[in-house]
Design an enzyme around this catalytic site. Structure first.
Site, PDB file in Angstrom:
ATOM      1  N   ARG A   1       1.426 -10.424   6.164  1.00  0.00           N
ATOM      2  CA  ARG A   1       2.892 -10.410   6.444  1.00  0.00           C
ATOM      3  C   ARG A   1       3.472  -9.650   7.861  1.00  0.00           C
ATOM      4  O   ARG A   1       4.442  -9.708   8.014  1.00  0.00           O
ATOM      5  CB  ARG A   1       3.696  -9.804   5.450  1.00  0.00           C
ATOM      6  CG  ARG A   1       3.455 -10.593   4.058  1.00  0.00           C
ATOM      7  CD  ARG A   1       4.045 -10.077   2.770  1.00  0.00           C
ATOM      8  NE  ARG A   1       5.662 -10.172   3.035  1.00  0.00           N
ATOM      9  CZ  ARG A   1       6.600  -9.665   2.034  1.00  0.00           C
ATOM     10  NH1 ARG A   1       6.136  -8.988   1.096  1.00  0.00           N
ATOM     11  NH2 ARG A   1       7.952  -9.484   2.495  1.00  0.00           N
TER      12      ARG A   1
ATOM     13  N   HIS B   1      -5.374 -13.803   9.493  1.00  0.00           N
ATOM     14  CA  HIS B   1      -4.614 -12.732   9.406  1.00  0.00           C
ATOM     15  C   HIS B   1      -5.610 -11.590   9.694  1.00  0.00           C
ATOM     16  O   HIS B   1      -5.076 -10.451   9.524  1.00  0.00           O
ATOM     17  CB  HIS B   1      -4.028 -12.667   7.785  1.00  0.00           C
ATOM     18  CG  HIS B   1      -3.393 -13.658   7.399  1.00  0.00           C
ATOM     19  ND1 HIS B   1      -2.375 -14.183   8.143  1.00  0.00           N
ATOM     20  CD2 HIS B   1      -3.532 -14.423   6.373  1.00  0.00           C
ATOM     21  CE1 HIS B   1      -1.768 -15.160   7.391  1.00  0.00           C
ATOM     22  NE2 HIS B   1      -2.465 -15.439   6.258  1.00  0.00           N
TER      23      HIS B   1
ATOM     24  N   PRO C   1       0.775  -1.127   0.036  1.00  0.00           N
ATOM     25  CA  PRO C   1       0.054   0.002   0.005  1.00  0.00           C
ATOM     26  C   PRO C   1       0.850   1.279   0.068  1.00  0.00           C
ATOM     27  O   PRO C   1       1.572   1.325   0.695  1.00  0.00           O
ATOM     28  CB  PRO C   1      -0.717  -0.019   1.193  1.00  0.00           C
ATOM     29  CG  PRO C   1      -0.638  -1.470   1.662  1.00  0.00           C
ATOM     30  CD  PRO C   1       0.529  -1.915   1.236  1.00  0.00           C
ATOM     31  N   GLU C   2       0.672   2.049  -1.051  1.00  0.00           N
ATOM     32  CA  GLU C   2       1.349   3.392  -1.065  1.00  0.00           C
ATOM     33  C   GLU C   2       0.434   4.479  -0.600  1.00  0.00           C
ATOM     34  O   GLU C   2      -0.660   4.369  -0.328  1.00  0.00           O
ATOM     35  CB  GLU C   2       1.919   3.647  -2.509  1.00  0.00           C
ATOM     36  CG  GLU C   2       2.944   2.730  -2.890  1.00  0.00           C
ATOM     37  CD  GLU C   2       4.233   2.882  -2.314  1.00  0.00           C
ATOM     38  OE1 GLU C   2       4.493   4.033  -1.824  1.00  0.00           O
ATOM     39  OE2 GLU C   2       5.261   1.970  -2.493  1.00  0.00           O
TER      40      GLU C   2
ATOM     41  N   ARG D   1      23.083  18.770  -2.171  1.00  0.00           N
ATOM     42  CA  ARG D   1      22.812  17.228  -2.035  1.00  0.00           C
ATOM     43  C   ARG D   1      23.415  16.658  -3.140  1.00  0.00           C
ATOM     44  O   ARG D   1      23.267  16.676  -4.327  1.00  0.00           O
ATOM     45  CB  ARG D   1      21.457  17.055  -1.632  1.00  0.00           C
ATOM     46  CG  ARG D   1      20.865  17.797  -0.489  1.00  0.00           C
ATOM     47  CD  ARG D   1      21.511  17.226   0.809  1.00  0.00           C
ATOM     48  NE  ARG D   1      21.247  15.694   0.844  1.00  0.00           N
ATOM     49  CZ  ARG D   1      20.379  15.354   1.826  1.00  0.00           C
ATOM     50  NH1 ARG D   1      19.266  16.133   2.120  1.00  0.00           N
ATOM     51  NH2 ARG D   1      20.051  14.181   1.773  1.00  0.00           N
TER      52      ARG D   1
END
Ligand SMILES: [Zn+2]
Length: 275
Positions: free
Chosen positions: A114, A95, A2-3, A156
């Site tokens: 997981r 789960h 999931p983003e 950077r």
């Protein structure tokens, strides 16, 4: 995994069913997620009212209040977590680690095969929690501007891809979105962050915002899945220009899309379009 767009879609999917409702009970079937779910959570939450469903980066913030007491449940979906709303009588499956049972007899249920997700509690302002207090700005917030990114990136020497994936720079730009936004902006992922011109920084910021907005829009079509009996909300696959397309033709120029590894993550890019 999931983003940010999936987490935002989860937020929008669950909010209308539970906002303003009181917790009747919390059922924990498995404490051992990335960090243990506090055993005291049911006692803390009973009779507390859900006053806000917020998101910060990839964290969902369920803010609760009850007269003098307030606090926040911080949820992260990890690698494989998903949330759904189901009626009280719905049997738990494998789960399904935790249920938040609300007074309207609806359950907010977390499934996480997981177990890399987390469910934590804080009675302080959530933004001060150690998981949240060092996060950079939200990508869709005005604060995340080309001016901000330009100034932040000066001197950077890390690659621009790693720079935008760093949550101190900006939150929620995962591997897929970093690769895709760099393609849209025409920027080589290996380029040093500090070498980006103002104009190209503007293009990159616009690309990041656009790709995340498109993904959230697309997630909108799956909102009804949050209450479906027949399964979990699906994560959505956007039309991708470069990610996962190694060896295929670039949609813009026809060159072959290349793949290489940056900090153990796959990067996909077009050597012709991205300089
Ligand atoms: Zn190309």
């Amino acid at each position: 995994m999931p983003e940010l767009p999936e987490v935002e879609t989860s937020r929008r999917g669950i909010e209308p069913h539970i906002l303003g409702k009181k917790i009747k009970d919390v059922v924990i079937r498995e404490h051992r997620l990335r960090w243990p779910i506090p055993k005291s959570l049911p006692d803390k939450l009973r009779q507390m009212k859900l006053t806000q469903v917020d998101r910060r980066g990839k964290y969902l913030l369920l803010r609760f209040g009850n007269n003098a007491k307030t606090g926040t449940v911080i949820i992260h979906l990890g690698m494989s977590g998903s949330l759904r709303i189901c009626p009280l009588s719905t049997p738990a499956e494998k789960h399904d680690h935790i249920d938040f049972v609300f007074g309207n007899n609806k359950i907010l249920r977390l499934k996480d095969p997981r177990k890399f997700g987390c469910v934590l509690w804080t009675s302080k302002p959530a933004e001060q929690h150690k998981l949240l207090n060092k996060l950079g700005p939200e990508p869709l917030d005005e604060v995340f501007s080309s001016d901000y990114l330009y100034k932040k990136s000066r001197k950077r020497t890390c690659s621009i891809k790693n720079f935008i994936m760093n949550s101190h720079t900006v939150v929620g730009v995962g591997n897929i979105y970093a690769s895709e936004s760099l393609f849209i902006a025409g920027i080589n992922p290996k380029r040093k962050a500090g070498s980006l011109s103002r104009t190209r920084t503007e293009k990159l910021v616009a690309a990041i915002k656009q790709i995340l907005l498109d993904a959230i829009d697309q997630g909108g079509t799956t909102l009804r899945d949050f209450t479906r009996e027949d399964g979990q909300p699906g994560y959505f696959a956007q039309k991708l220009f470069v990610y996962g397309r190694a060896g295929k033709a670039c949609a813009k120029c026809g060159s072959v899309i290349k793949q290489f590894t940056q900090q153990q993550r796959s990067t996909f890019y077009c050597t012709t379009c991205q300089k």
